[in-house]
Scaffold this motif. Structure first.
Motif, PDB file in Angstrom:
ATOM      1  N   LEU A 392       0.787  -1.222  -0.035  1.00  0.00           N
ATOM      2  CA  LEU A 392       0.051  -0.010  -0.132  1.00  0.00           C
ATOM      3  C   LEU A 392       0.818   1.418   0.004  1.00  0.00           C
ATOM      4  CD1 LEU A 392      -2.647  -1.122   2.519  1.00  0.00           C
ATOM      5  CD2 LEU A 392      -3.149  -0.680   0.048  1.00  0.00           C
ATOM      6  N   GLN A 393       2.069   0.953  -0.129  1.00  0.00           N
ATOM      7  CA  GLN A 393       3.026   2.230   0.046  1.00  0.00           C
ATOM      8  C   GLN A 393       2.741   3.170   1.054  1.00  0.00           C
ATOM      9  OE1 GLN A 393       2.510   3.994  -3.962  1.00  0.00           O
ATOM     10  NE2 GLN A 393       3.197   2.153  -5.120  1.00  0.00           N
ATOM     11  N   CYS A 394       2.728   2.495   2.245  1.00  0.00           N
ATOM     12  CA  CYS A 394       2.431   3.435   3.295  1.00  0.00           C
ATOM     13  C   CYS A 394       3.797   4.272   3.697  1.00  0.00           C
ATOM     14  CB  CYS A 394       1.993   2.503   4.748  1.00  0.00           C
ATOM     15  SG  CYS A 394       0.550   1.668   4.326  1.00  0.00           S
ATOM     16  N   GLY A 395       3.388   5.251   4.568  1.00  0.00           N
ATOM     17  CA  GLY A 395       4.488   6.060   4.612  1.00  0.00           C
ATOM     18  C   GLY A 395       3.969   7.492   5.054  1.00  0.00           C
ATOM     19  N   SER A 396       4.415   8.395   5.912  1.00  0.00           N
ATOM     20  CA  SER A 396       4.303   9.694   6.390  1.00  0.00           C
ATOM     21  C   SER A 396       2.821   9.502   7.118  1.00  0.00           C
ATOM     22  CB  SER A 396       4.178  10.741   5.357  1.00  0.00           C
ATOM     23  OG  SER A 396       5.579  10.864   4.748  1.00  0.00           O
ATOM     24  N   GLY A 397       2.588   8.612   7.904  1.00  0.00           N
ATOM     25  CA  GLY A 397       1.163   8.376   8.636  1.00  0.00           C
ATOM     26  C   GLY A 397       0.073   7.762   7.886  1.00  0.00           C
ATOM     27  N   ARG A 398       0.328   7.575   6.592  1.00  0.00           N
ATOM     28  CA  ARG A 398      -0.821   7.264   5.731  1.00  0.00           C
ATOM     29  C   ARG A 398      -0.686   6.184   4.802  1.00  0.00           C
ATOM     30  NH1 ARG A 398      -5.375  10.142   6.156  1.00  0.00           N
ATOM     31  NH2 ARG A 398      -6.318   9.335   4.532  1.00  0.00           N
ATOM     32  N   CYS A 399      -1.478   5.463   4.213  1.00  0.00           N
ATOM     33  CA  CYS A 399      -1.481   4.332   3.344  1.00  0.00           C
ATOM     34  C   CYS A 399      -2.427   4.933   2.143  1.00  0.00           C
ATOM     35  CB  CYS A 399      -1.742   3.116   3.672  1.00  0.00           C
ATOM     36  SG  CYS A 399      -0.884   2.501   5.155  1.00  0.00           S
ATOM     37  N   ASN A 400      -1.589   4.459   0.822  1.00  0.00           N
ATOM     38  CA  ASN A 400      -2.488   4.734  -0.373  1.00  0.00           C
ATOM     39  C   ASN A 400      -3.614   3.758  -0.519  1.00  0.00           C
ATOM     40  OD1 ASN A 400      -3.190   5.423  -2.769  1.00  0.00           O
ATOM     41  ND2 ASN A 400      -1.330   5.379  -3.812  1.00  0.00           N
ATOM     42  N   ARG A 401      -4.789   4.262  -0.139  1.00  0.00           N
ATOM     43  CA  ARG A 401      -5.945   3.058  -0.291  1.00  0.00           C
ATOM     44  C   ARG A 401      -6.673   3.156  -1.420  1.00  0.00           C
ATOM     45  NH1 ARG A 401      -9.536   3.700   5.119  1.00  0.00           N
ATOM     46  NH2 ARG A 401     -10.150   1.771   4.433  1.00  0.00           N
ATOM     47  N   ASN A 402      -5.781   3.799  -2.344  1.00  0.00           N
ATOM     48  CA  ASN A 402      -6.329   3.587  -4.017  1.00  0.00           C
ATOM     49  C   ASN A 402      -5.876   2.713  -4.566  1.00  0.00           C
ATOM     50  OD1 ASN A 402      -8.133   5.882  -3.754  1.00  0.00           O
ATOM     51  ND2 ASN A 402      -6.070   7.217  -4.131  1.00  0.00           N
TER      52      ASN A 402
END
Length: 827
Positions: A392-402
């Motif tokens: 999900l390419q998570c980073g900076s406190g968020r994940c790419n849910r798309n």
């Protein structure tokens, strides 16, 4: 409000009833919580745990759903099940791993190996991969599966997940077959495979030099694979597999222990899960099995119940290995919070996702259960979470849910896993096996606890350590040896007495051999020719090289004797030359005397080469002068004996022969032929096979006697000629034994020949009985004696007459003897 009509009595009762119903439904909701087997989330994980164990499958003659709750509850498996729930909750509460993404799960109680397919199908999407189908159009209900527990369970269901490349991360399936990526493409595991387990087992056996072992295994895919790995691992070791037996619900334990006792086996490896190991050890206690060492593999070595079983100390010593025990922070609090029942203490809590009727164990039972595989479950869940985090390419406190995440994408990220958890770096190798971790070596102490006594690092740098001082052996002291056969004493080689190399007899290595127990204890190795060993040796010693040096006292005496012989022959030659025309000199052979004396002097040269370290030239000169010039001496005496006989007997009977002999100088012709013939024999013999230095190692085991090797076949012509001349000489001289007393040369020659024959018979006898270094001295002495026999007994009497009895050295005296002899034979 005046416009509002008043409530009727019926309406009042209706409102009260609604309030009561709301209160009841709220209470009921508090009393029946959601199932522990399911949790909603953005992404679902599948879970396979054998919370219950179907130890005795029942045959059904019609389709029937399995009731797992009716099977025995396995507290350790239930603990692992709760650990997955805890791991997911911990990840969902984390702000670093999968932020703004929630994980859910659907866990299945896989209590049977073969009858749990309905739940498995429920985990998989109905829209399965079709030939030619597009992968993005097929989405599984779950992104990965944690499980299964046993190898047989994984083998049963794995093909269903492999088809859609749904990752299976097993925490307990250790069979080596799962390392075959061609068949189990999306299978990974956090538990070490059986190859590693058997390696640690062998390390323990070799640490204590235990070789005679029994291997009891669970009769399923896990156990049979463990047996295969163990046999393969011990192939090139000293370990012998004396007995094997598969364990199942029908096992006759008394028969097993009878076989073990009959074969005097003291080491028992139990390669089985806890539910198979428990009845085995309980039976050992009941059957009074004692004085054994039990090796527990990681599936049951941390068992909490058995170490406290009454009589467990009587069966012997239990040591084993397990995953390094790690306290997972927060797990105990999670168990206590999830077990607390606030409003429904008497209500049953349904936690099964199949047809069941069961209550959950209390928190104390869960926490007291065997912690085996706990870390592996925890690691498996986190491995999937990290893979999803990367997908999900998570980073900076968020994940790419798309991003749409498919199971095969998670699989690709799982294979690249490289993260740290509880101070452990987690990675997988190319086969999906864990590339990290270590085992703790444990010992069941007197307090009933599995005490850590060492460790075995499973990956480079490999390291194995056991603190032996912590182990209390049943022998109350030394480490039990327990061999099939006792070790052989020093210098003894082992000889197989059966099919196993551990069962043997001991045989002392004979003289000239030794045994190297570290390289090959089953063979007596021959020493080199230059070495020797006593019986029962473990190494060889250099042989002592012996020969007669020139400084030896015996050698000095013999060489002085040879020098004296040369001096005597020279003196006699001078004396004979001065008295050359006297009857004594002429009767002795005249000019032939000088040839004989000269050849005797030349023969003495051989004596000097019998001493010192033999070389090729020494060996040649040791024999050549004596054989060649002694042949001339014998030829001279043959001729001289023949002439004596001819003069006194054959002249009258064979006048023509006598005249021919005189006319053609027959004596010199015979001597020349003998010399030339012997020279040819020596030339041919020495050219084909000359004498050479020889190391005699056959007579003394600890010595090398340096000598000269003579090829008897090559020397047969020379020796035969000498024997022939000696025989002719003896025949002619014997014929003339009745000649005049004071003029009997034949008797003197006969006596010399008898001394010569006696000398060499004595030497041959000694040579047969003795082959030490002094045989060279005796050989030289025999040669010197052969020379002195003619010098003293043929020439010395004539010298005595010339010097002290000159009246006998006159023509008149000799004529008188001849006339008297003629009168005697004419009468």
């Amino acid at each position: 409000n005046a416009a509002t009509p008043p409530l009727t009595t019926t309406m009042k009762y209706f409102l009260v009833s609604l309030c009561l119903l709301e209160t009841f439904l709220h209470a009921l909701a508090q009393c029946v919580p959601a199932s522990e087997f399911q949790l909603e989330g953005d992404y679902l994980l599948g879970g396979l745990f054998n919370v219950h164990h179907d130890s005795d499958p029942v045959y059904h003659d019609r389709p029937e759903a399995i009731d797992c709750s009716s099977k025995p509850l396995v507290n350790s498996s239930y603990r692992r099940f709760q650990l997955m729930r805890f791991s997911v909750e911990e990840i969902n509460n984390s702000t670093n791993l999968l932020p703004n993404v929630s994980l859910g799960y659907e866990i299945f109680d896989q209590c049977s190996d073969t009858r749990t397919f309905p739940g498995i199908f429920n985990l998989i999407s109905d829209d399965l991969i079709q030939p030619g189908g597009e992968p993005h159009k097929n989405r599984s209900k779950i992104i990965a599966v944690v499980g299964a527990t046993t190898s047989t369970q994984s083998l049963t269901v794995a093909p269903l997940f492999m088809m859609n490349l749904i990752p299976m991360v097993s925490y307990g399936s250790a069979s080596s077959v799962f390392s075959r990526k061609q068949k189990f493409t999306s299978f990974l595991r956090t538990v070490p495979p059986n190859q590693v387990t058997t390696e640690v087992t062998v390390n323990i056996l070799q640490h204590y030099n235990w070789r005679w072992v029994a291997f009891l295994y669970i009769d399923d895919d896990f156990g049979r694979d463990g047996l295969e790995m163990f046999i393969k691992r011990i192939k090139d070791t000293e370990i012998c597999l004396a007995y094997t037996k598969g364990l199942n619900q029908y096992t006759d334990y008394s028969q097993i222990f009878k076989q073990i006792e009959a074969q005097r086996i003291g080491i028992i490896i139990v390669f089985a899960p806890e539910w198979a190991a428990e009845p085995l050890l309980v039976s050992a206690i009941r059957l009074n099995v004692t004085n054994k060492v039990w090796i527990a593999v990681n599936t049951w070595s941390l068992n909490k119940k058995l170490p406290k079983e009454k009589g467990i100390k009587n069966i012997g010593t239990v040591i084993g290995f397990s995953e390094s025990e790690v306290t997972i922070p927060g797990f105990s609090d999670f168990i206590y919070s999830s077990r607390s029942l606030t409003h429904c203490e008497n209500a049953e809590l349904f936690f099964c996702n199949q047809a069941c009727n069961c209550s959950s164990p209390n928190a104390e039972d869960v926490l007291a259960a065997e912690p085996t595989f706990n870390l592996y479950v925890y690691t498996a869940v986190y491995a999937i979470a990290h893979a999803l985090h990367n997908a999900l390419q998570c980073g900076s406190g968020r994940c790419n849910r798309n991003i749409t995440v498919y199971p095969h994408i998670v699989l690709a990220e799982l294979k690249k896993s490289n993260f740290t958890i509880l101070n452990r770096s987690i990675r997988f190798d190319e086969n999906g096996d864990p590339n990290y971790g270590s085992f703790s070596i444990v010992f069941w102490n007197q307090s009933g606890d599995a005490e850590v006594i060492g460790f075995n690092q499973l990956h480079p740098p490999f390291h194995f350590f056991i603190n032996d001082s912590k182990i209390q052996w049943y022998t109350q002291g030394e480490v039990p040896t327990l061999p099939c056969s006792p070790e052989c004493r020093t210098g003894y080689a082992k000889k197989y007495n059966g099919i196993h190399k551990c069962c043997f007899d001991c045989e002392m290595c004979p003289i000239g051999t030794y045994v190297n127990s570290t390289e090959d204890p089953y063979k007596c190795i021959n020493c080199k020719e230059t070495e020797w060993s006593a019986a029962g040796s473990t190494s060889c010693n250099l042989r002592v090289v012996e020969y007669i040096p020139f400084t030896d006292s015996g050698a000095i005496l013999i060489m002085v004797g040879a020098s004296a012989l040369v001096g005597l022959t020279l003196a006699m030659s001078v004396l004979f030359a001065i008295n050359y025309n006297t009857p004594v000199v002429r009767s002795a052979g005249g000019p032939m005397c000088f040839l004989i004396l000269g050849c005797l002097s030349l023969c003495s040269l051989s004596i000097f080469f019998y001493f010192g370290k033999p070389t090729i030239s020494f060996c040649i000169l040791r024999f050549l002068p004596f054989i060649l010039f002694y042949t001339v001496c014998l030829a001279c005496f043959v001729v001289r004996s023949f002439q004596i006989v001819c003069i006194f007997k054959m002249a009258a009977k064979f006048p023509k022969l006598h005249s021919w002999w005189i006319k053609y100088h027959g004596q010199w012709l015979v001597i020349t032929v003998a010399f030339v013939t012997q020279a040819l024999f020596l030339l041919i013999g020495y050219t084909s096979s000359p004498p050479k230095p020889y190391d005699d190692i056959s007579w003394y085991p600890d010595k090398i006697i340096l000598g000269c090797d003579i090829n008897l076949k090559a020397s047969s012509g020379s020796v035969g000629l000498l024997l022939c001349l000696c025989s002719l000489c003896f025949i002619f001289s014997y014929i003339g034994k009745d000649l005049p007393k004071n003029y009997n040369e034949a008797k003197a020659i006969t006596f010399c020949l008898l001394l010569l024959i006696l000398t060499w018979i004595m030497f041959a006898t000694v040579y047969i009985l003795y082959r030490g270094k002094y045989i060279q001295t005796l050989n030289a002495l025999a040669v010197l004696s052969s020379l002195y026999s003619f010098l003293l007994w043929y020439f010395f009497p004539k010298c005595f007459i010339i010097i002290f009895q000159s009246y006998k050295n006159t023509q008149e005296y000799f004529q008188g003897l001849i006339q008297n002899y003629t009168k005697t034979i004419s009468q």
